[in-house]
Design a protein around this motif. Structure first.
Motif, mmCIF file in Angstrom:
data_model
loop_
_atom_site.group_PDB
_atom_site.id
_atom_site.type_symbol
_atom_site.label_atom_id
_atom_site.label_comp_id
_atom_site.label_asym_id
_atom_site.label_seq_id
_atom_site.Cartn_x
_atom_site.Cartn_y
_atom_site.Cartn_z
ATOM 1 N N LEU A 203 0.824 -1.209 0.000
ATOM 2 C CA LEU A 203 0.000 0.000 0.000
ATOM 3 C C LEU A 203 0.861 1.263 0.000
ATOM 4 C CD1 LEU A 203 -2.783 -1.101 2.526
ATOM 5 C CD2 LEU A 203 -3.029 -0.777 0.057
ATOM 6 N N LEU A 204 1.945 1.256 0.756
ATOM 7 C CA LEU A 204 2.847 2.407 0.754
ATOM 8 C C LEU A 204 3.497 2.587 -0.611
ATOM 9 C CD1 LEU A 204 4.525 1.929 4.247
ATOM 10 C CD2 LEU A 204 3.035 3.829 3.569
ATOM 11 N N LEU A 209 6.049 5.357 -1.837
ATOM 12 C CA LEU A 209 6.888 5.261 -0.645
ATOM 13 C C LEU A 209 7.519 3.873 -0.641
ATOM 14 C CD1 LEU A 209 4.933 6.928 2.317
ATOM 15 C CD2 LEU A 209 6.909 7.795 1.067
ATOM 16 N N TYR A 210 8.823 3.819 -0.881
ATOM 17 C CA TYR A 210 9.550 2.557 -0.960
ATOM 18 C C TYR A 210 10.513 2.465 0.213
ATOM 19 C CZ TYR A 210 7.790 2.962 -5.706
ATOM 20 O OH TYR A 210 6.983 3.123 -6.795
ATOM 21 N N MET A 211 10.492 1.330 0.868
ATOM 22 C CA MET A 211 11.289 1.168 2.074
ATOM 23 C C MET A 211 12.787 1.318 1.806
ATOM 24 S SD MET A 211 9.040 0.910 4.373
ATOM 25 C CE MET A 211 8.105 2.015 3.305
ATOM 26 N N ASP A 212 13.229 0.931 0.606
ATOM 27 C CA ASP A 212 14.648 1.062 0.297
ATOM 28 C C ASP A 212 15.091 2.521 0.185
ATOM 29 O OD1 ASP A 212 14.854 -1.632 0.323
ATOM 30 O OD2 ASP A 212 14.983 -1.901 -1.836
ATOM 31 N N ASP A 213 14.141 3.426 0.036
ATOM 32 C CA ASP A 213 14.474 4.854 -0.044
ATOM 33 C C ASP A 213 14.474 5.520 1.328
ATOM 34 O OD1 ASP A 213 14.644 4.627 -2.767
ATOM 35 O OD2 ASP A 213 12.597 5.302 -3.149
ATOM 36 N N LEU A 214 14.216 4.750 2.389
ATOM 37 C CA LEU A 214 14.068 5.330 3.726
ATOM 38 C C LEU A 214 15.031 4.664 4.711
ATOM 39 C CD1 LEU A 214 10.158 5.399 3.847
ATOM 40 C CD2 LEU A 214 11.694 7.310 3.306
ATOM 41 N N PRO A 215 16.335 4.898 4.556
ATOM 42 C CA PRO A 215 17.286 4.298 5.509
ATOM 43 C C PRO A 215 17.083 4.892 6.902
ATOM 44 C CG PRO A 215 18.392 5.897 4.081
ATOM 45 C CD PRO A 215 17.005 5.730 3.532
ATOM 46 N N PRO A 216 16.939 4.040 7.912
ATOM 47 C CA PRO A 216 16.678 4.558 9.266
ATOM 48 C C PRO A 216 17.948 5.013 9.964
ATOM 49 C CG PRO A 216 16.697 2.176 9.281
ATOM 50 C CD PRO A 216 16.893 2.581 7.845
ATOM 51 N N GLN A 217 17.772 5.893 10.913
ATOM 52 C CA GLN A 217 18.877 6.272 11.789
ATOM 53 C C GLN A 217 19.058 5.163 12.826
ATOM 54 O OE1 GLN A 217 18.376 10.077 13.634
ATOM 55 N NE2 GLN A 217 19.995 9.748 15.122
ATOM 56 N N PRO A 218 20.227 4.531 12.877
ATOM 57 C CA PRO A 218 20.392 3.384 13.781
ATOM 58 C C PRO A 218 20.149 3.776 15.232
ATOM 59 C CG PRO A 218 22.218 3.522 12.204
ATOM 60 C CD PRO A 218 21.449 4.807 12.087
ATOM 61 N N ALA A 219 19.489 2.861 15.950
ATOM 62 C CA ALA A 219 19.241 3.063 17.379
ATOM 63 C C ALA A 219 20.197 2.192 18.181
ATOM 64 C CB ALA A 219 17.794 2.708 17.719
ATOM 65 N N PRO A 220 20.545 2.596 19.381
ATOM 66 C CA PRO A 220 21.418 1.759 20.222
ATOM 67 C C PRO A 220 20.789 0.393 20.471
ATOM 68 C CG PRO A 220 21.187 3.973 21.130
ATOM 69 C CD PRO A 220 20.186 3.872 20.025
ATOM 70 N N ILE A 221 21.616 -0.639 20.513
ATOM 71 C CA ILE A 221 21.127 -1.985 20.777
ATOM 72 C C ILE A 221 20.419 -2.040 22.133
ATOM 73 C CG2 ILE A 221 21.790 -4.386 21.088
ATOM 74 C CD1 ILE A 221 21.996 -3.399 18.227
ATOM 75 N N SER A 222 20.914 -1.273 23.076
ATOM 76 C CA SER A 222 20.297 -1.272 24.406
ATOM 77 C C SER A 222 18.843 -0.810 24.349
ATOM 78 C CB SER A 222 21.083 -0.368 25.349
ATOM 79 O OG SER A 222 21.129 0.970 24.853
ATOM 80 N N LEU A 223 18.532 0.064 23.391
ATOM 81 C CA LEU A 223 17.161 0.548 23.266
ATOM 82 C C LEU A 223 16.224 -0.559 22.784
ATOM 83 C CD1 LEU A 223 15.950 3.284 23.895
ATOM 84 C CD2 LEU A 223 16.113 3.871 21.481
ATOM 85 N N TRP A 224 16.734 -1.411 21.889
ATOM 86 C CA TRP A 224 15.948 -2.555 21.445
ATOM 87 C C TRP A 224 15.702 -3.514 22.606
ATOM 88 C CZ3 TRP A 224 13.471 -2.587 16.952
ATOM 89 C CH2 TRP A 224 13.936 -1.763 15.920
ATOM 90 N N HIS A 225 16.700 -3.700 23.449
ATOM 91 C CA HIS A 225 16.506 -4.578 24.610
ATOM 92 C C HIS A 225 15.477 -3.982 25.572
ATOM 93 C CE1 HIS A 225 19.521 -7.450 23.505
ATOM 94 N NE2 HIS A 225 20.498 -6.551 23.473
ATOM 95 N N ARG A 226 15.467 -2.661 25.719
ATOM 96 C CA ARG A 226 14.466 -2.030 26.570
ATOM 97 C C ARG A 226 13.067 -2.235 25.986
ATOM 98 N NH1 ARG A 226 15.737 4.017 28.070
ATOM 99 N NH2 ARG A 226 13.856 3.590 29.286
#
Length: 311
Positions: A203-204, A209-226
């Motif tokens: 749908l996007l 809107l293509y996901m390959d055109d939207l590189p994310p800003q990496p988040a700390p691994i600790s945030l994923w664990h939280r």
């Protein structure tokens, strides 16, 4: 020519033709009045001339305003019909466009006999140059293989296969990811997440809107664990790593105005949240980084930020 263009052009032609005919009739009536009514050609006061001018011009303005509104309504109806057709094709498990290419990732409606026989065309020119091998192609370019969801049985899916499956295959030659996707689809919970991801990514893509055109800003691994431990809202705001203003505006508008998209997005966000909570403790740091850069995770970041779940 797409269905939307055909309907809009046809409606526009009819509305414009009717408006032109009404305009000609009105001008003929005004001319007859001017010629046949005694004293119609005599000059009057300034207010009288102004009223006469308004009386002649106002109907023309109203006629062409109606033509413009008719064109806009026809275009909206055409877009709605086109969207209904796309969604109907998705439910049938095989959306096809006029040139035979699919409109997005397809996983239902039939089993591909073997990965090399997939009809999905590779398009290296649209791949991200800096992406890891598992995230190089656009789902909207139909580089996902056709998968079946029949006879889904509970299985133990290795975490690495799940991570690969969430990114979808790059094309028919990406046999490793195709195998991972087939394996993940055998688990009912994973298949539910993959179906939901497929729907929102498609749908996007329909709104460019293509996901390959939207590189994310990496988040700390600790945030994923939280996040896996239950933290939500502002505490895990850094996980919403997509900040592209245009993409966020489009996603927010779709969530606000498109009921079908809104339901699909919330269904995906719920299932992806549950999947992350259940599987993040099984992942090592490298696997978490790979998952966070997958197409499914990018859709989660985009829609989650647009929906306000990151605080």
């Amino acid at each position: 020519m797409p269905l939307t263009d055909r309907i809009a052009i046809l409606a526009q032609g009819r509305a414009a033709g009717l408006g032109l005919a009404l305009s000609v009739v009105w001008l003929v009536l005004v001319l007859l009045f001017w010629l046949l009514v005694p004293g119609a050609d005599q000059g009057g006061s300034g207010i009288g001339r102004l009223l006469a001018f308004v009386g002649v011009v106002m109907p023309l303005v109203l006629i062409w305003l109606a033509v413009t509104l008719a064109d806009a309504i026809a275009a909206l109806r055409a877009e709605a019909e086109d969207l209904r057709l796309r969604l109907s094709q998705l439910r049938d498990g095989g959306p096809r466009t006029d040139n035979g290419r699919g409109a997005g990732p397809v996983m239902g409606g039939g089993i591909a006999p073997a990965p090399p026989t997939s009809s999905l065309p590779a398009d290296p020119g649209r791949a991200r140059q800096s992406a890891p091998p598992a995230a190089r192609a656009r789902p909207a370019d139909s580089r996902q293989t056709s998968m079946a969801l029949d006879d889904v049985q509970p299985v133990q899916v290795p975490v690495q296969m799940l991570v690969q499956a969430l990114n979808f295959p790059d094309g028919p030659d990406d046999t490793e990811t195709i195998v991972a996707l087939r394996t993940a689809l055998k688990d009912q919970d994973h298949s539910r997440v993959l179906r939901a991801a497929q729907d929102v990514i498609t749908l996007l893509a329909g709104h460019d809107l293509y996901m390959d055109d939207l590189p994310p800003q990496p988040a700390p691994i600790s945030l994923w664990h939280r996040f896996a431990e239950g933290a939500r809202g502002q505490a895990i705001a850094g996980l919403g790593g997509i900040h592209d203003p245009t993409a966020l505006e489009i996603a927010a508008t779709l969530l606000r105005e498109d009921e079908i998209f809104r339901d699909s997005a919330h269904h995906f966000l719920r299932n992806f949240d549950v999947m992350l909570t259940r599987n993040l403790p099984r992942l090592d740091d490298d696997q978490i980084r790979q998952l966070s850069d997958s197409r499914s995770a990018r859709a989660f970041m985009l829609l989650g930020r647009a929906a306000g779940i990151f605080g």
